[in-house]
Design a protein around this motif. Sequence first.
Motif, PDB file in Angstrom:
ATOM      1  N   UNK A  60      76.850 126.467  23.337  1.00  0.00           N
ATOM      2  CA  UNK A  60      76.027 126.884  24.476  1.00  0.00           C
ATOM      3  C   UNK A  60      76.786 126.690  25.791  1.00  0.00           C
ATOM      4  N   UNK A  61      77.481 125.563  25.902  1.00  0.00           N
ATOM      5  CA  UNK A  61      78.246 125.289  27.117  1.00  0.00           C
ATOM      6  C   UNK A  61      79.338 126.338  27.292  1.00  0.00           C
ATOM      7  N   UNK A  62      80.036 126.674  26.209  1.00  0.00           N
ATOM      8  CA  UNK A  62      81.085 127.700  26.302  1.00  0.00           C
ATOM      9  C   UNK A  62      80.491 129.026  26.772  1.00  0.00           C
ATOM     10  N   UNK A  63      79.386 129.444  26.164  1.00  0.00           N
ATOM     11  CA  UNK A  63      78.771 130.733  26.533  1.00  0.00           C
ATOM     12  C   UNK A  63      78.264 130.718  27.968  1.00  0.00           C
ATOM     13  N   UNK A  64      77.700 129.572  28.402  1.00  0.00           N
ATOM     14  CA  UNK A  64      77.169 129.488  29.765  1.00  0.00           C
ATOM     15  C   UNK A  64      78.275 129.642  30.797  1.00  0.00           C
ATOM     16  N   UNK A  83      70.149 128.329  30.642  1.00  0.00           N
ATOM     17  CA  UNK A  83      70.249 127.929  29.248  1.00  0.00           C
ATOM     18  C   UNK A  83      70.749 126.500  29.092  1.00  0.00           C
ATOM     19  N   UNK A  84      71.807 126.144  29.821  1.00  0.00           N
ATOM     20  CA  UNK A  84      72.359 124.793  29.718  1.00  0.00           C
ATOM     21  C   UNK A  84      71.383 123.749  30.243  1.00  0.00           C
ATOM     22  N   UNK A  85      70.835 123.983  31.439  1.00  0.00           N
ATOM     23  CA  UNK A  85      69.998 122.970  32.080  1.00  0.00           C
ATOM     24  C   UNK A  85      68.697 122.740  31.311  1.00  0.00           C
ATOM     25  N   UNK A  86      68.114 123.784  30.730  1.00  0.00           N
ATOM     26  CA  UNK A  86      66.869 123.580  29.979  1.00  0.00           C
ATOM     27  C   UNK A  86      67.121 122.866  28.656  1.00  0.00           C
ATOM     28  N   UNK A  87      68.288 123.071  28.065  1.00  0.00           N
ATOM     29  CA  UNK A  87      68.657 122.279  26.894  1.00  0.00           C
ATOM     30  C   UNK A  87      68.742 120.809  27.286  1.00  0.00           C
ATOM     31  N   UNK A  88      69.357 120.572  28.444  1.00  0.00           N
ATOM     32  CA  UNK A  88      69.459 119.205  28.948  1.00  0.00           C
ATOM     33  C   UNK A  88      68.081 118.619  29.230  1.00  0.00           C
ATOM     34  N   UNK A  89      67.169 119.412  29.807  1.00  0.00           N
ATOM     35  CA  UNK A  89      65.811 118.927  30.086  1.00  0.00           C
ATOM     36  C   UNK A  89      65.125 118.473  28.803  1.00  0.00           C
ATOM     37  N   UNK A 102      88.143 128.515  31.890  1.00  0.00           N
ATOM     38  CA  UNK A 102      87.215 127.440  32.232  1.00  0.00           C
ATOM     39  C   UNK A 102      86.255 127.162  31.083  1.00  0.00           C
ATOM     40  N   UNK A 103      85.811 128.223  30.382  1.00  0.00           N
ATOM     41  CA  UNK A 103      84.893 128.021  29.252  1.00  0.00           C
ATOM     42  C   UNK A 103      85.549 127.204  28.151  1.00  0.00           C
ATOM     43  N   UNK A 104      86.811 127.507  27.850  1.00  0.00           N
ATOM     44  CA  UNK A 104      87.530 126.734  26.833  1.00  0.00           C
ATOM     45  C   UNK A 104      87.704 125.285  27.287  1.00  0.00           C
ATOM     46  N   UNK A 105      88.082 125.098  28.544  1.00  0.00           N
ATOM     47  CA  UNK A 105      88.276 123.743  29.060  1.00  0.00           C
ATOM     48  C   UNK A 105      86.979 122.935  29.020  1.00  0.00           C
ATOM     49  N   UNK A 106      85.873 123.538  29.456  1.00  0.00           N
ATOM     50  CA  UNK A 106      84.594 122.814  29.471  1.00  0.00           C
ATOM     51  C   UNK A 106      84.156 122.493  28.045  1.00  0.00           C
TER      52      UNK A 106
END
Length: 741
Positions: free
Chosen positions: A103-107, A124-130, A409-413
């Motif tokens: 999910x982080x990569x896609x975001x 998507x990322x923040x609501x998963x975190x919520x 950046x997606x790969x790094x994150x």
Amino acid sequence: MRTRLRDRVAASDPGLLRLIAGLRTVGAIALALAVLALLGSDVTHLVAGAMAAMVATFAIREKQPGAQALTLALGLPVALASVSLAALLSSRVIAGDVFFVVLIFCAVYGRRFGDRGTALGLIGFQLYFVSLFVGASAGALPELYRAVALAFACSALVRFAVVPARPAGILQRLRQAFRARLAQLISAQLALLDAEPDGIDKALEDLREGTARLHETALMIQTRLEEGTPDASTARLVQRRIADAEIAAERLGLLLLSARSARRADTLTLHLPGAPAPTVRSLPGSDEAMGLVRRDLGALRELVLRPPAEARGTALSHLRNRLLGYREEENLPAASPAVQDVFRGIGETARAVLGLRVALDGPQDESDDSPATTRSREELDAEDAAIDAGEEQAPAAEPTGLRRPTTRAAVQVAVGSSLAIVGGELLSAQRWYWAVLTCWIVFLNTASTGEILVKGYRRLLGTVFGVVAGIVLAGVVGQHTWTAFALVLVFIFAMFYTAPLSYTLMSFFVTAMLGLLYTLLHTYSTAVLLLRVEETALGAACGVVAAALVLPVRTDRRTDELLGTVLEKLVDVTEGAVEQLSGGPAAELLDRARDLDQALGDFRAATQPLTHPITPLRARRDTARYVVALLETCAYHARSLAATAELLPTHPSIAADPRLRGAVRRTVRNIEAIAARVADERAGTEVETGPSIASLLEPDAGGAPRYGRITGRVLRHLERLDEAVTGLARPLGVPVAAPRR
């Protein structure tokens, strides 16, 4: 008093963008809390709804309301899917962790699709975190769905009905901010005029800050013109008048500094922070000259600040007529040439203010115009008639594959987040996600290892102070639920209002707010907040490690690439302006100048890791600041040349001179030589020196006739640009050739 307060607020928050962001977010959260409370939701779902409303509000970045509505509508199913998967995978640790990384990569990868892709990825990322934060489970999903859906509905209601922000309204407020900051810059010039020798450094620093703030507002207006104006011609007219006022005000400050200096002031002095002030003297001539300059600067500030409804009357017309008369050598006081240049600069700035008022406020009262004012209006009308929509530029080619910034950046994150998950779970099996959140955040709006390191340091610093505040507040608030929610709203507003100003301060408010949320969820303890500091430090470290080892972009490489872009844009503006001043075809010079300003802004941001106060490499920091200041000086002169060239068809005192092509060739060759050396250290280029620009324009030995009248201002800009370009050679390690005999 009310007008002064409005101008002060407009100057401190151009366009009221920070205020609107804070009010929208707080309004959406407060409305969501109220609705959920009336429906009888428990504290856990109140917290979930509040956080969802916050995400739904700050994630949307499009400027047009229609695009915002579509993104918000698409964001709701993304949010529901995200909380569903988080709840369903909560009991499957490995599967949940793997999905979170995907999910982080896609975001992050979604940022390549513009504002909408960025917003949907963020939601998507923040609501998963919520879901992780509130401990959502499969059985609680219906109630969580209701909280999230209501949060999105409340966000939409506040955005479009309670705190609307139309592009035209934002642009109008940015114009007001430009006027207010222009008036503040004139006030700083007045302070410079009256400064004693021991206070000149402080006055000069205020002048630098006022000039930079005015330029910042001009760039903000530039980004809003397309959406905030009815057509392209109107946008170009406003752009032109903003540029005229900015250039005239900056030139006036330089003329004042020259008049107070023992010798002519260097433009670099206005752009290099901490540069020593030149040796100053009282205005030569008499106290009468000082009084006249002070009087006319005050009159100029009055012209800028007076609202359109109050701009009528013989008194104001008299002030305007007197100032505009200086442009045509009318009633110039008996004084030294440097002081008379100040009066001419006041006249040029008054003319720019007149053009700005006509462009922004429509036709003005002309009943009390003097001949000089009438001629200025005629010049402005002729320029307005010559402005057209221009041509659209072809989009630049973008890199592909792993060279594309969003893919890299997606790969790094993804790699950094994987490390953060492993390390975070070793610290805490329940709250490992704080490390992932920090790793994610330090990659947002950063492009090099140095930028990530500085952002991680700032976040950790703000978190440490926020933990202290959270401990204190948790003890004070205790179990007073609605008091805690009220403080949460205050901190959220402060978080969004301060975000563009200080990342450290924003992180402080975030952490203090989280301490209150933990209290509401009955999971608060000092150990929990201290664990947050540990997780934050771990997440920042994982981000730096990933940035340094996985497809790294070193700060040197990043700054070199951006420096090459700045130099390319500088050549584009300079050559285009000189070509037009030499009799060539007209071009969209102000658009090119703003592209140069944008490229320079990107370069300035990329050098922040090199110029940060904590950097141990002091000499490198000073060099980076010096290079940025020299480039700002070059951009100022190039911008001034572009504005002057666009006057050519309508201004009676400017005529084309073909010899300018030859006069600027050395400067262009030097810029290209520096760019080649930046791109390849082994390039055998060098910077040329030689006679001054003015001497290159003298008639040759055969007595060739002059082709037309070139103003002294154009010559000065070309000369100072040539000097600044030559000055870039030393800090960038480019050899300087001896003057040719």
